[in-house]
Write a protein that holds these residues in place. Structure first.
Motif, PDB file in Angstrom:
ATOM      1  N   SER A  43       0.813  -1.217   0.000  1.00  0.00           N
ATOM      2  CA  SER A  43       0.000   0.000   0.000  1.00  0.00           C
ATOM      3  C   SER A  43       0.848   1.269   0.000  1.00  0.00           C
ATOM      4  O   SER A  43       0.386   2.324  -0.432  1.00  0.00           O
ATOM      5  CB  SER A  43      -0.940   0.004   1.210  1.00  0.00           C
ATOM      6  OG  SER A  43      -0.192  -0.071   2.421  1.00  0.00           O
ATOM      7  N   LYS A  44       2.096   1.153   0.463  1.00  0.00           N
ATOM      8  CA  LYS A  44       2.972   2.332   0.538  1.00  0.00           C
ATOM      9  C   LYS A  44       4.083   2.293  -0.498  1.00  0.00           C
ATOM     10  O   LYS A  44       5.036   3.061  -0.405  1.00  0.00           O
ATOM     11  CB  LYS A  44       3.565   2.445   1.944  1.00  0.00           C
ATOM     12  CG  LYS A  44       2.515   2.671   3.032  1.00  0.00           C
ATOM     13  CD  LYS A  44       3.172   2.845   4.390  1.00  0.00           C
ATOM     14  CE  LYS A  44       2.126   3.094   5.474  1.00  0.00           C
ATOM     15  NZ  LYS A  44       2.744   3.265   6.815  1.00  0.00           N
ATOM     16  N   GLY A  45       3.961   1.412  -1.500  1.00  0.00           N
ATOM     17  CA  GLY A  45       4.982   1.361  -2.542  1.00  0.00           C
ATOM     18  C   GLY A  45       5.670   0.011  -2.580  1.00  0.00           C
ATOM     19  O   GLY A  45       5.146  -1.008  -2.112  1.00  0.00           O
ATOM     20  N   ILE A  46       6.890  -0.004  -3.140  1.00  0.00           N
ATOM     21  CA  ILE A  46       7.641  -1.241  -3.310  1.00  0.00           C
ATOM     22  C   ILE A  46       8.172  -1.723  -1.958  1.00  0.00           C
ATOM     23  O   ILE A  46       8.808  -0.960  -1.227  1.00  0.00           O
ATOM     24  CB  ILE A  46       8.812  -1.030  -4.289  1.00  0.00           C
ATOM     25  CG1 ILE A  46       8.267  -0.727  -5.685  1.00  0.00           C
ATOM     26  CG2 ILE A  46       9.705  -2.267  -4.340  1.00  0.00           C
ATOM     27  CD1 ILE A  46       9.336  -0.421  -6.716  1.00  0.00           C
ATOM     28  N   ILE A  47       7.893  -2.995  -1.634  1.00  0.00           N
ATOM     29  CA  ILE A  47       8.399  -3.547  -0.375  1.00  0.00           C
ATOM     30  C   ILE A  47       9.429  -4.655  -0.622  1.00  0.00           C
ATOM     31  O   ILE A  47      10.067  -5.121   0.315  1.00  0.00           O
ATOM     32  CB  ILE A  47       7.252  -4.101   0.494  1.00  0.00           C
ATOM     33  CG1 ILE A  47       6.462  -5.173  -0.254  1.00  0.00           C
ATOM     34  CG2 ILE A  47       6.331  -2.975   0.917  1.00  0.00           C
ATOM     35  CD1 ILE A  47       5.351  -5.790   0.574  1.00  0.00           C
TER      36      ILE A  47
END
Length: 306
Positions: free
Chosen positions: A76-80
Motif C-alpha cells: 500500500s505504501k509502494g515497493i516492499i
C-alpha cells in the motif's frame, strides 16, 4: 496488450501504442494501421493512443541491454521487495544480499499468487524497425511467460552481437484444461530474427478486427496463408522442418502425444467456441505469417529455424 474500457480491463487482439506526440501517433498509424485518437484507455497519462491492426510488430533491440528485468512486490505504501531473483536491488542497505526467492519459476509464481513473493517486471526498450527515426518505445509487462523466455532472448541477442531485428508478437494460446474447459488468451513473445540488413524491416500485415490502411514502407511479399486445414505437400525440406517445430510447440501447450492428436486438439478447441470462424481465420493467418518469416530467414542464410 490491453486498455481500460469504461473502467474495466480489456484485452486486445492487436497492439496498442500510446504517446504524447501527435506526429508520432500519426506515423505509427501509417505503419501499423489504426487511427490516432485521444487516450481514454489508460497508459501513464499519455495523450494519444493508436489501436493498431498488428498482432506482430518488427522492432530493433540494441543488444541484451535493451531488456531490463526485475522482481517486484508492491504494498500500500509502494515497493516492499525488489530483486533480480537472487539478490536484492533495493533498498540501498540491502543491495547484493540474498533475496530469498525460490530458484524455480513455478515456485515463484505460487508465492506471488499467495501475496508472499514478487512479480516479474520486464521493460523492453526498442525502435520500430520500419521507422527507427520515431525514437524509443517501451513494452512493459508482468507476464510470467515473458519472464520465462528472458534467458533464451538475451542469449539470442548476444549471438547477434549488435542491434537485432526482432518480432514482438501478441501470440494466441488455446488449450483445454484437464477438467475439459476451453481456455484462450494471448501472451507476449519476442523472436530474434537476425541483424539489420539480413531481415525485412516490416512483417506481413495481419488482418485484425479493424480495417487499416496499408503501411507506406515497402515490404517483402509474404506467402499467402493456407485456405484449408489439410496440410499441403511441402516444397522443400526447410518447410517440413518448420512445420515440425510448430507442431512440437503446439504439443507442449496442449499436452498431446503425437502430431495428429495435436492438430485435432487445437482445431476442436477453436471450432468449439462461439467465435469459431474468427479464431480459425486468425490461426490460419498466423501460420502464413510464420511461414513468411521463415522464408525470409532461410533466404538470408539463417538456419536457426530449421
Amino acid at each position: 496488450m490491453g486498455r481500460l474500457s469504461e473502467g474495466r480491463p480489456q484485452a486486445l487482439d492487436s497492439w496498442r501504442v500510446t504517446t504524447d506526440d501527435a506526429d508520432v501517433a500519426a506515423r505509427v498509424a501509417s505503419f501499423l494501421g489504426g487511427e490516432p485518437q485521444p487516450n481514454e484507455g489508460g497508459g501513464g497519462g499519455l495523450a494519444y493512443e493508436v489501436l493498431t491492426s498488428r498482432e506482430s510488430v518488427r522492432i530493433l533491440l540494441d543488444g541484451h541491454a535493451a531488456v531490463a528485468s526485475r522482481m517486484v512486490l508492491r504494498g500500500s505504501k509502494g515497493i516492499i521487495h525488489e530483486c533480480d531473483g537472487v539478490e536484492f536491488l533495493s533498498p540501498e542497505e540491502r543491495q547484493g544480499q540474498p533475496c530469498g526467492c525460490p530458484p524455480l519459476l513455478e515456485d515463484r509464481k505460487l508465492a506471488a499468487r499467495d501475496g508472499r513473493g514478487p512479480m516479474p517486471s520486464v521493460d523492453i526498450t526498442f525502435q520500430i524497425a520500419a521507422a527507427p527515426e520515431l525514437g524509443l518505445f517501451h513494452f512493459m509487462t508482468a507476464s510470467w511467460q515473458m519472464a520465462a523466455q528472458l534467458s533464451d532472448l538475451t542469449d539470442a541477442l548476444e549471438r547477434v552481437n549488435g542491434p537485432a531485428v526482432c518480432d514482438l508478437t501478441t501470440e494466441l494460446v488455446v488449450y483445454t484444461t484437464k477438467a475439459g474447459r476451453g481456455v484462450c488468451y494471448r501472451k507476449p513473445v519476442v523472436t530474434v530474427l537476425g541483424s539489420p540488413g539480413t531481415v525485412a524491416p516490416e512483417p506481413p500485415l495481419v488482418p485484425g478486427p479493424r480495417s487499416a490502411p496499408a503501411p507506406s514502407a515497402p515490404r517483402r511479399k509474404a506467402t499467402s496463408a493456407p485456405e484449408s486445414t489439410t496440410p499441403s505437400t511441402p516444397e522443400s525440406r526447410h518447410s517440413v522442418s518448420v512445420d515440425a517445430v510448430l507442431l512440437r510447440r503446439a504439443a507442449q501447450v496442449l499436452g498431446t502425444g503425437d502430431h495428429q492428436e495435436t492438430v485435432v486438439a487445437a482445431l476442436s478447441e477453436v471450432v468449439a467456441g462461439r467465435q469459431q470462424t474468427t479464431e480459425l481465420t486468425r490461426l490460419r493467418v498466423q501460420v502464413g505469417r510464420i511461414a513468411a518469416i521463415a522464408e525470409q530467414a532461410l533466404h538470408g542464410g539463417d538456419s536457426s529455424l530449421t
